[in-house]
Write a protein that holds these residues in place. Structure first.
Motif, PDB file in Angstrom:
ATOM      1  N   ASN A   1       0.823  -1.218   0.000  1.00 60.51           N
ATOM      2  CA  ASN A   1       0.000   0.000   0.000  1.00 60.51           C
ATOM      3  C   ASN A   1       0.856   1.267   0.000  1.00 60.51           C
ATOM      4  OD1 ASN A   1      -2.380  -1.554   0.151  1.00 60.51           O
ATOM      5  ND2 ASN A   1      -2.154  -1.740   2.375  1.00 60.51           N
ATOM      6  N   GLY A   2       2.136   1.118  -0.223  1.00 59.10           N
ATOM      7  CA  GLY A   2       3.034   2.263  -0.143  1.00 59.10           C
ATOM      8  C   GLY A   2       3.606   2.707  -1.470  1.00 59.10           C
TER       9      GLY A   2
ATOM     10  N   GLY B   1       6.992 -11.294   4.413  1.00 59.87           N
ATOM     11  CA  GLY B   1       6.942 -10.708   5.746  1.00 59.87           C
ATOM     12  C   GLY B   1       6.269  -9.351   5.696  1.00 59.87           C
ATOM     13  N   MET B   2       6.622  -8.577   4.700  1.00 61.14           N
ATOM     14  CA  MET B   2       5.985  -7.273   4.510  1.00 61.14           C
ATOM     15  C   MET B   2       4.483  -7.454   4.277  1.00 61.14           C
ATOM     16  SD  MET B   2       6.414  -3.965   4.341  1.00 61.14           S
ATOM     17  CE  MET B   2       8.040  -3.375   3.874  1.00 61.14           C
TER      18      MET B   2
ATOM     19  N   ALA C   1       2.686  -9.895   5.174  1.00 64.65           N
ATOM     20  CA  ALA C   1       2.042 -10.410   6.384  1.00 64.65           C
ATOM     21  C   ALA C   1       1.539  -9.254   7.246  1.00 64.65           C
ATOM     22  CB  ALA C   1       3.005 -11.284   7.176  1.00 64.65           C
ATOM     23  N   ALA C   2       2.324  -8.173   7.275  1.00 66.30           N
ATOM     24  CA  ALA C   2       1.900  -7.003   8.055  1.00 66.30           C
ATOM     25  C   ALA C   2       0.631  -6.387   7.463  1.00 66.30           C
ATOM     26  CB  ALA C   2       3.020  -5.963   8.097  1.00 66.30           C
ATOM     27  N   GLU C   3       0.585  -6.326   6.155  1.00 64.95           N
ATOM     28  CA  GLU C   3      -0.555  -5.702   5.461  1.00 64.95           C
ATOM     29  C   GLU C   3      -1.653  -6.706   5.142  1.00 64.95           C
ATOM     30  OE1 GLU C   3       2.178  -4.309   2.258  1.00 64.95           O
ATOM     31  OE2 GLU C   3       1.298  -2.343   2.655  1.00 64.95           O
ATOM     32  N   PHE C   4      -1.522  -7.889   5.682  1.00 63.86           N
ATOM     33  CA  PHE C   4      -2.375  -9.025   5.313  1.00 63.86           C
ATOM     34  C   PHE C   4      -3.855  -8.679   5.168  1.00 63.86           C
ATOM     35  CE2 PHE C   4      -4.404 -13.200   5.895  1.00 63.86           C
ATOM     36  CZ  PHE C   4      -3.644 -13.970   5.030  1.00 63.86           C
ATOM     37  N   GLU C   5      -4.370  -7.978   6.163  1.00 61.42           N
ATOM     38  CA  GLU C   5      -5.812  -7.710   6.189  1.00 61.42           C
ATOM     39  C   GLU C   5      -6.290  -6.851   5.025  1.00 61.42           C
ATOM     40  OE1 GLU C   5      -7.241  -7.690  10.156  1.00 61.42           O
ATOM     41  OE2 GLU C   5      -8.657  -6.051   9.738  1.00 61.42           O
ATOM     42  N   THR C   6      -5.390  -6.100   4.413  1.00 62.98           N
ATOM     43  CA  THR C   6      -5.786  -5.208   3.315  1.00 62.98           C
ATOM     44  C   THR C   6      -5.622  -5.877   1.951  1.00 62.98           C
ATOM     45  OG1 THR C   6      -3.606  -4.235   2.890  1.00 62.98           O
ATOM     46  CG2 THR C   6      -4.880  -3.305   4.699  1.00 62.98           C
TER      47      THR C   6
ATOM     48  N   ILE D   1       0.332 -17.172   2.526  1.00 63.00           N
ATOM     49  CA  ILE D   1       0.293 -18.335   3.419  1.00 63.00           C
ATOM     50  C   ILE D   1       1.070 -19.506   2.817  1.00 63.00           C
ATOM     51  CG2 ILE D   1      -1.224 -20.098   4.397  1.00 63.00           C
ATOM     52  CD1 ILE D   1      -1.446 -17.552   5.917  1.00 63.00           C
TER      53      ILE D   1
END
Lengths: 198, 198
Positions: free
Chosen positions: A30-31, A108-109, A111-116, A126
DNA sequence: GTCTATAACGAGATAGAC
DNA sequence: GTCTATCTCGTTATAGAC
């Protein structure tokens, strides 16, 4: 040998993937925008849409390629490295290489934004971790049977611990601009398993 | 005792912070907008700008509040818990509480997006980890002197290892929707230090 | 395959009334 | 403090020429 299977990836397509991959690994999914990629690849945004229908499809392609390269690297480790501790070191080395390029692990990156993320990207993330942990688990089991590695818990648990610890070490190393932070953590992690000398 | 110092935070202001905090912890700083907050708090976007000039200022306020609450919690641990191993467990418990709310550590999330953050936010994120590690380091030192904890490396290194491992375990636990993943990793981590029985 | 042009929307932000 | 209205810009995406 001009047009072989590897060349299904057109030059532009792979250049797009290269730039987008780095942007995800440094700024997150998202960046960055299609405009960022277009400027660097020196094509228009419309051209990007020819190669990848949308950002979601681009994201899927990124994870797929990253996962394939990673598992290929693991297969190469299996062929060249003999004992389990050496393979573990090689595994850590793969992470260190990513960090050396000032990047976070792609998944890993994500994973942080997973929900979006769109569902297909989530599933692909996964899969990356599942495959990574499966490889580690077999190395750990083998190492334990050989007596080269020592741990009390199920190999699957230790595999998860290794993956999450390495991801966490990468996560923190970048803000501090300190790759040594990663190496120290990784070394202690591996050392706590390799107790053949005791 | 109507208007005391705690009430410098107006009701709306703290509700904005509450919603924004959850959004950062679940979707990342680049994964939500003022519109998302406004809809939940039931005010207009313009009202948000009255309380926080821009998203950057809101972000700073979020990290400041989060850090203060965290350090307050650590101070409370120091007051109530006696020995180092118990304090370590309490530290892990703070992380577990965050994860129980289906959230990532605020600063862990921001560590992933670090490169995209305005400088003041970056500095505040670093301060959070510095304070966290400093607290851990002193607990580790104390535990070692008491003989309750055992480790060969400098306490500062072990503190960093703990922080990054816990952050990594949180990072991976969320995509898998599996808090047990975190607990297992955290338990092994603490157990590897608490070797008083040997 | 790549382009120009443009649509359609969402983002952060500001002015000024109440 | 909160609102309506508006601005400006960035974003993803599509149509259609070359």
């Amino acid at each position: 040998m001009a047009e072989r299977e590897q060349e299904r990836e057109s030059d532009t397509r792979s250049r797009i993937l290269d730039v987008a991959e780095r942007l995800v690994q440094t700024r997150g999914f998202n960046g960055f925008s299609y405009a960022d990629i277009a400027a660097e690849v020196r094509v228009t945004r419309a051209s990007l849409h020819y190669h990848f229908a949308g950002k979601a499809e681009l994201g899927e392609a990124l994870i797929t390629r990253y996962t394939r390269r990673f598992t290929d690297a693991l297969a190469a480790v299996d062929e060249s490295a003999v004992d389990a501790p050496t393979r573990l070191d090689a595994y850590v080395g793969l992470y260190a290489d990513v960090l050396r390029g000032q990047r976070m692990c792609l998944c890993g990156m994500l994973a942080a934004e997973f929900e979006t993320l769109p569902k297909p990207m989530q599933d692909a993330v996964i899969r990356f971790f599942d495959e990574s942990e499966a490889w580690l688990e077999s190395v750990l089991e083998e190492g334990r049977q050989e007596g080269a590695l020592q741990f009390a818990e199920p190999a699957s648990e230790v595999a998860r611990l290794i993956v999450s610890s390495l991801e966490g070490a990468m996560l923190l190393a970048r803000p501090y601009g300190d790759a040594l932070r990663f190496q120290t953590a990784a070394s202690r992690l591996v050392a706590s398993l390799a107790r053949a000398a005791e």
